[in-house]
Design an enzyme around this catalytic site. Structure first.
Site, PDB file in Angstrom:
ATOM      1  N   GLU A  61      21.405  41.009  54.346  1.00  0.00           N
ATOM      2  CA  GLU A  61      21.505  42.463  53.681  1.00  0.00           C
ATOM      3  C   GLU A  61      20.499  43.575  54.394  1.00  0.00           C
ATOM      4  O   GLU A  61      19.436  43.260  53.810  1.00  0.00           O
ATOM      5  CB  GLU A  61      21.735  41.829  52.060  1.00  0.00           C
ATOM      6  CG  GLU A  61      22.602  40.773  51.954  1.00  0.00           C
ATOM      7  CD  GLU A  61      22.288  40.057  51.037  1.00  0.00           C
ATOM      8  OE1 GLU A  61      22.888  41.050  49.915  1.00  0.00           O
ATOM      9  OE2 GLU A  61      23.370  39.210  49.573  1.00  0.00           O
ATOM     10  N   ASP A  62      21.309  45.133  53.200  1.00  0.00           N
ATOM     11  CA  ASP A  62      20.842  46.471  53.517  1.00  0.00           C
ATOM     12  C   ASP A  62      19.533  46.575  54.632  1.00  0.00           C
ATOM     13  O   ASP A  62      18.570  45.973  54.780  1.00  0.00           O
ATOM     14  CB  ASP A  62      19.387  45.876  51.987  1.00  0.00           C
ATOM     15  CG  ASP A  62      19.998  45.672  51.377  1.00  0.00           C
ATOM     16  OD1 ASP A  62      21.568  45.341  50.810  1.00  0.00           O
ATOM     17  OD2 ASP A  62      20.284  46.642  49.932  1.00  0.00           O
ATOM     18  N   CYS A 100      27.151  47.449  49.669  1.00  0.00           N
ATOM     19  CA  CYS A 100      27.813  45.897  50.207  1.00  0.00           C
ATOM     20  C   CYS A 100      28.930  45.451  49.750  1.00  0.00           C
ATOM     21  O   CYS A 100      29.669  45.287  50.454  1.00  0.00           O
ATOM     22  CB  CYS A 100      26.919  44.839  48.834  1.00  0.00           C
ATOM     23  SG  CYS A 100      26.237  45.150  47.053  1.00  0.00           S
ATOM     24  N   ASP A 285      24.715  44.442  57.064  1.00  0.00           N
ATOM     25  CA  ASP A 285      25.457  44.864  56.185  1.00  0.00           C
ATOM     26  C   ASP A 285      26.073  46.195  55.516  1.00  0.00           C
ATOM     27  O   ASP A 285      26.739  46.364  54.899  1.00  0.00           O
ATOM     28  CB  ASP A 285      25.961  43.383  54.651  1.00  0.00           C
ATOM     29  CG  ASP A 285      25.166  43.960  53.470  1.00  0.00           C
ATOM     30  OD1 ASP A 285      24.023  44.380  53.579  1.00  0.00           O
ATOM     31  OD2 ASP A 285      25.506  43.685  52.395  1.00  0.00           O
ATOM     32  N   HIS A 286      25.294  46.808  55.715  1.00  0.00           N
ATOM     33  CA  HIS A 286      24.961  48.195  55.696  1.00  0.00           C
ATOM     34  C   HIS A 286      23.917  48.494  55.449  1.00  0.00           C
ATOM     35  O   HIS A 286      23.289  47.727  56.030  1.00  0.00           O
ATOM     36  CB  HIS A 286      25.521  48.815  54.746  1.00  0.00           C
ATOM     37  CG  HIS A 286      24.599  48.201  52.967  1.00  0.00           C
ATOM     38  ND1 HIS A 286      23.735  48.304  52.709  1.00  0.00           N
ATOM     39  CD2 HIS A 286      25.544  47.345  51.964  1.00  0.00           C
ATOM     40  CE1 HIS A 286      22.922  47.687  51.886  1.00  0.00           C
ATOM     41  NE2 HIS A 286      24.484  46.784  51.620  1.00  0.00           N
TER      42      HIS A 286
END
Length: 575
Positions: A61-62, A100, A285-286
Site C-alpha cells: 500500500e501507498d 486506494c 497500489d498507488h
C-alpha cells in the site's frame, strides 16, 4: 529465510544493483526518470507458460518506486531485489487515481473510476463485506455504491469462472460491496493452501498494509529498522526539518518490514513447489504516503513500482518501459490464464494469449472528492515525456485539506510553516490557486513536476496535443466526475433508493437446472446444501446448467455490482 533464488540470480542481482550500495549517493524519495525515446518491451511472445498458471499478487500500500531496483538505495530490500533480478522491472506503471479505493476499483474492473462511478474517495465502508451498512458516511453524506455498466464483473469472478481458486488477504475497498461471486476466501486467513485440490490453479492476493500512509504516525513509537543516523534526502517540496526526516525514516523502515513480509509469502510458494507454475506480481497500489504524493496527480501520486516474475525466471532481469495503467492488470491476468478479456474494458493485456498489438500512447488519471470533506475536479494525461494536469476548479488549490492526512507530522509541519509564511516558492506551489488551471511538466527533465511549462510558447504544440487527448478521453469514457455527486446518485438510484438485484429463477430441464435473473448483467452464485442448512460464505459462480444433486437443496442468489444482492432462492427436487 530460505533462499528461493539460484546463485546465478543472486549474481544478477549484484550486477543490477551495482552503484546502489551503502557507499553510493542516496537519492531519497525523488522518483527515477525513465525516458527511453523508444520503450524497451520484452518479447512476451517467447513466454512458455502452463495452460493455467497460478497468479500471485503481492500488493504494497501507498508506495512509490522507493526501492533499489528503481534507483533508491536508502534501504536494503533483498526479496524485492531478487524478484527484480528474476523478473521484469516495469518503469512506467501508473494508477488512474492517487488514492486506494478508486485505484482498487480500476484494478478489479479493468475500467477507469470515472467511467464506473468509483471516482470519489470514498463512497462507504466497502473495505469490508457489510450486508447492512449504516445509511450515512462522513458527516452525514449518503452511502452509495458505484454502479459500473451492466455485465461488469470483478477480475476474481472471471478467474473463478475459468476454474481458479481465488483468495484475498485481506483488504477489499472497491467503492462497492464485493461482488457475491468474487472470492472463494477473503479474510486474513485466506491462502492458496486452503484450496480443495492441489491441482486447482489459484489467483491469490496478499496486501501489505505496513507501508500505508497511516503507519507513519501509527508506528511512530516503533523501533526503526534502518540506522537512525542514516542520511535522508528530503524532496524540495517538503521542508527539511527533524519531523519531516523522522517521517521519511519511518516510511523507509516500513518498506524494510514489507520486504520481510513479502519474503515469507515467497518462501511459502517455494515450499509448496509452486514457484515455477506461478506468475508473481509485486506492485504498489498507488503513489507514496508523503504529502504531495498520495491523492495527487503528480507522478509521486500515480507512478508505482511493478515487478513480475514469470515461471522459470523467463525474461529475467529485463526492463519494460511501455506505458501501463492499472486498468491493464485485469485483462493481463485473464490473458495469461488463456481467457479472452471481455469487451468494454478500458485496459489491454500486455502479456499472454490476448496481448495487445501496440503499446499505449498515453495514461490518464483523475482526482475528485476525498472523504466527503474536499471537493475537487482534476484530470491528467501523460505520454512518455510530458504530463498535462487540468484543474477544472482553479479557484481551489491542488492541495485539499484532508483531516486523515493531517495526522502526519510532516503534513502538520508543512501547514504550520505555510501559516508562518516560511515555505519557499517550490513548497508553496501545491497550495496555489487561480491562474488558468493548467499545468504542463517535462518529466524527463523535471521528474518532480516543479516547473510549469503551460505558459511557455515553446511547448504550445505539446500542450495542445495533451489538451485534445484529455478531452477525447473524458468524452470517450463518459466522465462521471464532471457531474456533482448528488446528480450521479439520482442517475443510479432513479427511484430514490438503491436498486435491488432480482432473485434468480430456477428452471429444471432434463436433470439439470438453469438459473436466470431479470437484472441485466447480474452474477449468480449457488451452493448445494443439506435441506434447511445455512449456506457458506463462498458462492460458486454460475456459468452453465447445473446437474441436479439428489437429496440436496440448491441455494442461489444474484448480484449486480452497485445493486443490493438478491434474496436467496431454494430449490429441491421432488421426492
Amino acid at each position: 529465510m530460505k533462499n528461493w533464488f539460484s546463485p546465478a540470480v543472486i549474481l544478477l542481482t549484484a550486477i543490477l544493483l551495482t552503484g546502489c550500495n551503502e557507499s553510493a549517493p542516496q537519492p531519497g524519495p525523488e522518483l527515477a526518470t525513465w525516458s527511453e525515446p523508444v520503450p524497451e518491451i520484452p518479447d512476451y511472445s517467447s513466454l512458455e507458460l502452463p495452460e493455467k498458471p497460478n497468479i500471485l499478487w503481492l500488493v504494497a500500500e501507498d508506495l512509490s518506486p522507493y526501492i533499489a531496483a528503481y534507483g533508491d538505495s536508502t534501504v536494503h530490500t533483498p526479496n524485492l531485489d531478487r524478484l527484480a533480478a528474476e523478473g521484469v522491472r516495469y518503469t512506467r506503471m501508473f494508477s488512474p487515481s492517487g488514492v486506494c479505493a478508486p485505484s482498487r476499483a480500476a484494478i478489479a474492473l479493468g475500467m477507469y473510476p470515472t467511467r464506473t462511478g468509483a471516482m470519489h474517495m470514498r463512497t462507504g465502508p466497502w473495505y469490508s463485506t457489510q450486508e447492512n451498512p449504516p445509511d450515512t458516511w462522513y458527516d452525514g453524506r449518503k452511502i452509495y455504491e458505484a454502479v459500473p455498466p451492466a455485465g461488469t464483473h470483478m477480475h476474481s469472478t472471471l478467474m473463478r469462472r475459468a476454474g481458479y481458486y481465488a483468495t484475498n488477504n485481506a483488504k477489499q475497498d472497491y467503492q462497492f460491496r464485493t461482488e457475491l461471486t468474487a472470492w472463494d476466501e477473503s479474510s486474513r486467513d485466506a491462502h492458496w493452501r486452503n484450496r480443495p485440490s492441489p491441482e486447482q490453479p489459484f489467483f491469490a492476493i496478499f496486501n501489505f498494509e505496513v507501508t500505508h500512509e497511516s503507519r507513519i504516525w501509527m508506528r511512530a513509537g516503533d523501533s526503526l529498522l534502518i540506522d537512525p543516523d542514516r542520511e535522508i534526502t528530503v524532496p524540495p517540496y517538503l521542508p527539511d526539518t527533524d519531523s519531516v526526516r523522522t517521517d521519511l525514516r519511518r516510511m523507509y523502515s516500513n518498506i524494510v518490514e514489507m520486504d520481510r513480509q513479502v519474503g515469507i509469502i515467497l518462501d511459502q510458494l517455494e515450499a509448496d513447489g509452486l514457484l515455477e507454475n506461478t506468475v508473481v506480481f509485486w506492485y504498489g497500489d498507488h503513489g507514496g504516503p508523503l504529502p504531495r504524493s498520495k491523492r495527487s496527480l503528480y507522478d509521486t501520486g500515480l507512478q508505482v513500482p511493478l515487478l513480475v516474475r514469470f515461471p522459470g525466471a523467463q525474461l529475467a532481469g529485463q526492463t519494460d518501459g511501455q506505458l501501463l495503467s492499472f486498468v491493464d492488470l485485469k485483462p493481463t491476468i485473464l490473458s495469461l490464464a488463456g481467457v479472452e478479456p471481455p469487451r468494454g474494458l478500458d485496459g489491454r493485456a500486455w502479456a499472454g494469449a490476448f496481448r495487445a498489438e501496440k503499446p499505449r500512447e498515453y495514461i490518464h488519471a483523475a482526482a475528485d472528492d476525498f472523504d466527503g470533506c474536499c471537493h475537487g475536479r482534476l484530470r491528467a494525461v501523460r505520454d512518455y515525456r510530458f504530463k498535462y494536469i487540468r484543474n477544472f476548479l482553479p479557484e481551489q488549490a491542488y492541495y485539499q485539506p484532508v483531516p486523515y492526512r493531517e495526522q502526519m507530522p510532516a503534513m502538520r509541519e508543512l501547514l504550520r510553516r505555510k501559516e508562518q509564511g516560511t515555505l519557499d516558492s517550490v513548497q508553496l506551489q501545491w497550495f496555489a490557486t487561480g491562474g488558468a488551471g493548467e499545468a504542463l511538466f517535462d518529466t524527463q527533465n523535471d521528474s518532480l513536476e516543479l516547473r510549469n511549462l503551460a505558459g511557455n510558447p515553446q511547448y504550445a504544440d505539446v500542450l495542445e496535443e495533451l489538451r485534445e487527448e484529455l478531452s477525447r478521453w473524458m468524452q470517450a469514457t463518459h466522465d462521471l466526475g464532471m457531474i456533482d455527486e448528488p446528480e450521479y446518485l439520482e442517475r443510479i438510484w432513479p427511484e430514490g433508493s438503491q436498486p435491488v438485484t432480482q432473485t434468480p429463477v430456477v428452471e429444471a430441464s432434463s436433470g439439470q437446472l438453469i438459473l436466470e435473473s431479470e437484472t441485466p448483467g447480474a452474477a449468480i452464485g449457488f451452493q448445494w446444501v443439506k435441506p434447511g442448512q445455512i449456506p457458506a460464505a463462498a458462492w460458486t459462480p454460475y456459468t452453465d446448467a447445473i446437474e441436479i444433486q439428489t437429496g440436496q437443496e440448491l441455494v442461489a442468489r444474484a448480484h449486480r455490482i452497485g445493486f443490493l444482492p438478491s434474496q436467496e432462492i431454494r430449490w429441491q427436487a421432488a421426492e
